[in-house]
Write an enzyme that holds these catalytic residues in place. Sequence first.
Site, PDB file in Angstrom:
ATOM      1  N   CYS A  43     -94.267  74.958 -54.595  1.00 63.22           N
ATOM      2  CA  CYS A  43     -95.049  75.549 -55.679  1.00 63.22           C
ATOM      3  C   CYS A  43     -94.523  75.069 -57.030  1.00 63.22           C
ATOM      4  CB  CYS A  43     -94.990  77.070 -55.608  1.00 63.22           C
ATOM      5  SG  CYS A  43     -93.330  77.743 -55.886  1.00 63.22           S
ATOM      6  N   CYS A  46     -90.919  75.869 -57.816  1.00 63.58           N
ATOM      7  CA  CYS A  46     -89.985  74.922 -57.199  1.00 63.58           C
ATOM      8  C   CYS A  46     -89.807  73.691 -58.086  1.00 63.58           C
ATOM      9  CB  CYS A  46     -90.485  74.499 -55.817  1.00 63.58           C
ATOM     10  SG  CYS A  46     -90.687  75.859 -54.648  1.00 63.58           S
ATOM     11  N   ASP A 446    -103.128  65.902 -19.360  1.00 64.91           N
ATOM     12  CA  ASP A 446    -101.933  65.953 -18.525  1.00 64.91           C
ATOM     13  C   ASP A 446    -101.258  67.301 -18.822  1.00 64.91           C
ATOM     14  OD1 ASP A 446     -99.754  65.077 -16.895  1.00 64.91           O
ATOM     15  OD2 ASP A 446     -98.646  64.669 -18.748  1.00 64.91           O
ATOM     16  N   ASP A 626     -98.953  62.085 -21.921  1.00 64.93           N
ATOM     17  CA  ASP A 626     -97.676  61.826 -22.587  1.00 64.93           C
ATOM     18  C   ASP A 626     -97.360  60.347 -22.731  1.00 64.93           C
ATOM     19  OD1 ASP A 626     -96.909  61.047 -20.069  1.00 64.93           O
ATOM     20  OD2 ASP A 626     -95.530  62.697 -19.738  1.00 64.93           O
TER      21      ASP A 626
END
Length: 727
Positions: A43, A46, A446, A626
């Site tokens: 923000c 920051c 998978d 994967d």
Amino acid sequence: MSTSAPSVSACPACVAAPAAEAIAARRAEKEAGLVLSLPTAHCAVCISDVERTLAALPGVRSARVNLTLKRVSVAAAPGVTAEGLIDALKGIGYPAHELDPGLLSTTETDRAGRDLLMRLGVAGFAMMNIMLLSVAVWSGAEAATRDLFHWISAAIALPTLAFSGQPFFASAWASLKARRLGMDVPISLALILASSISLYETFAGGHHAYFDAAVSLCFFLLAGRYLDYRSRAAARSAAEELAALEVPRATRVTGGIETVVPIAELTVGDLVRVKPGARMPVDGVVTEGTSEIDRSLLTGETLPVWAGTGSAVSAGEVNLTGPLTLRVTAAGRDTSLHRMADLVAVAESAKTCYTSLADRMARAYSPVVHIMALGAFSVWLLLTGDLRLAVNIAAAVLIITCPCALALAVPAVVTSASGKLFRKGLLIKDGTALERLAEVDTVIFDKTGTLTMGAPEPADLSAHPRADLQIAAALAEASSHPLSRALSAALTAFGTGRAAVTDIREVPGYGVEGRLDGQSIRLGRAEWVGAEPVAGTATYLATGRGPARALAFTDSPRPGAEEAVAALKAAGKRVILLSGDTEVPVARLAQDLGIAEWQSGQRPDQKAARITALQEGGAHVLMVGDGLNDTAALASAHVSISPASALDAARVASDIVLLGQDLAPLSDAIRIAGQTRTRIKQNFALSLAYNAVAVPVALLGFATPLIAALAMSTSSITVSLNALRLK
């Protein structure tokens, strides 16, 4: 001592262009400093805290936070170190780590954007001044006033075009040297021709000069090009965040002496020391030490991997427990980590069938433009005998028929879609994937590593004696291993309490040991505690009272898996689960996620055969796997997606890489792919409709070069804006 008087110029562009170049040079010099990543910045507060804290440090000249990229660029005097800046930020609650500007092409990308924006600003400033003069000329200014305004316009326009038109002139020259006609060739010819006509009119005292048209054309072209650049930069800057894991310096060991050196100075074969908690600076092989490696940021694997002599490690991985000495196998841009960021370049340069069509049309279109302009010049000269009119109409034809909108039709959409999908956690590796993804009607998943995370959760804690659980809790609490952390959290929630274990210490790469009632106790690897390994994920506890005990862990579903499956089914897609796991866990997961079609015990060749059979039946299959044991299935599917844990195999077999852990973006990807195909078709229609209307207008002499410039640039910007409508 002599002093030079400040130069004065009546030409705003003569002042603006060199000043802009000087500002850019000073800014580039200013930015040559330290760059830190700020992962927790989010923000305006920051930004203020970080910039104020760093600016207050001795030797720091400036600090500028980029909240989008979550990094801060610091210009500092020699002697200011990244460690000092990091310590200062840590003191105010902002963890940071150093990035290597030499390895991050974002700096160069930002500089290219600033360069375009600077040239756009100069062109816009000059255009406004010339337009003010043109209003008086077109309103019927007298001859002397008109000629004066034409000369002033020329003084502004010519240096502006030389500076702001440089991107087009350089590209056109490169095309001509390569003996081809790129789209910047007719643009450059139009700019030069409009300027030449205007300069001739000015010398001859003519009524009309088109400096306003030439500068306006340059301005609108730069606006369209900058808009396209921003859509491309969105995907590039996001992908380059992968390079934020790269370490700019390493500790090189030479003759037993440790020296901190830049990564650029390392060569293959050098020895590098990596401390516990540090990130691997290079690809290498362990020559000394044992530890555990956290690969989660690179591969998505949540469990650490043991590393010892002979183990291969990659840049960006985190050394968790023990010091390691590596022999360098790749450094800098040659590391596997840096090659990950290069996937974006592959995505940007990939050619979809639409792109190929656009390229073919643009290549055919460019010669046609020149022929049409030459034909218009010849016909009007023959019919009227007016050289001035014929040249004006030829210039208008060149300008209005520029193939910019046609050339932007596909890349503007593809790059915009790629950027949006990247921000959702999906990296488009193959440009044709978007087109194919829009056609998907069947999705095959998978299980292990795809629908599940591999995140450990202790199973059946109640089956173990409470005394053993108390010992395990005491040992696990002292370890940073993910299995130990998961076990400690679960036992705390279980309310077991802690045994009074003493002399607890962690043995890097093996586990934790301590003493209880004079007995040595251990929690860790099976071979270290003297246990017989069991199938699946487990840690082992040896209490000295009987055989060692296995504490098993179960796999948890990947975040967003249930939402992704539900969204795909709601969109009318057929969802299938194919897994090599045993029937019980596959059935349980299928039931939990609502997948009606599933098969267990599937070998890789069986998965590929199933996909082939579906596609022969007319289905368009998306395979999500994967990429390690599913390579054949991924390659045979119509389009494929792999999680980051399978990146090496996915580099070859899959079209899209899931960078994050969340599967929910899968349905968004299919939706955005459909929008992409629609927007591409709309852009082609817009481009063709524009040319169908504009070309006859220019050929018939109803468009001045100024009107042509406005019409052509408007069409290009319209195409780019249409691309940005993706949601």
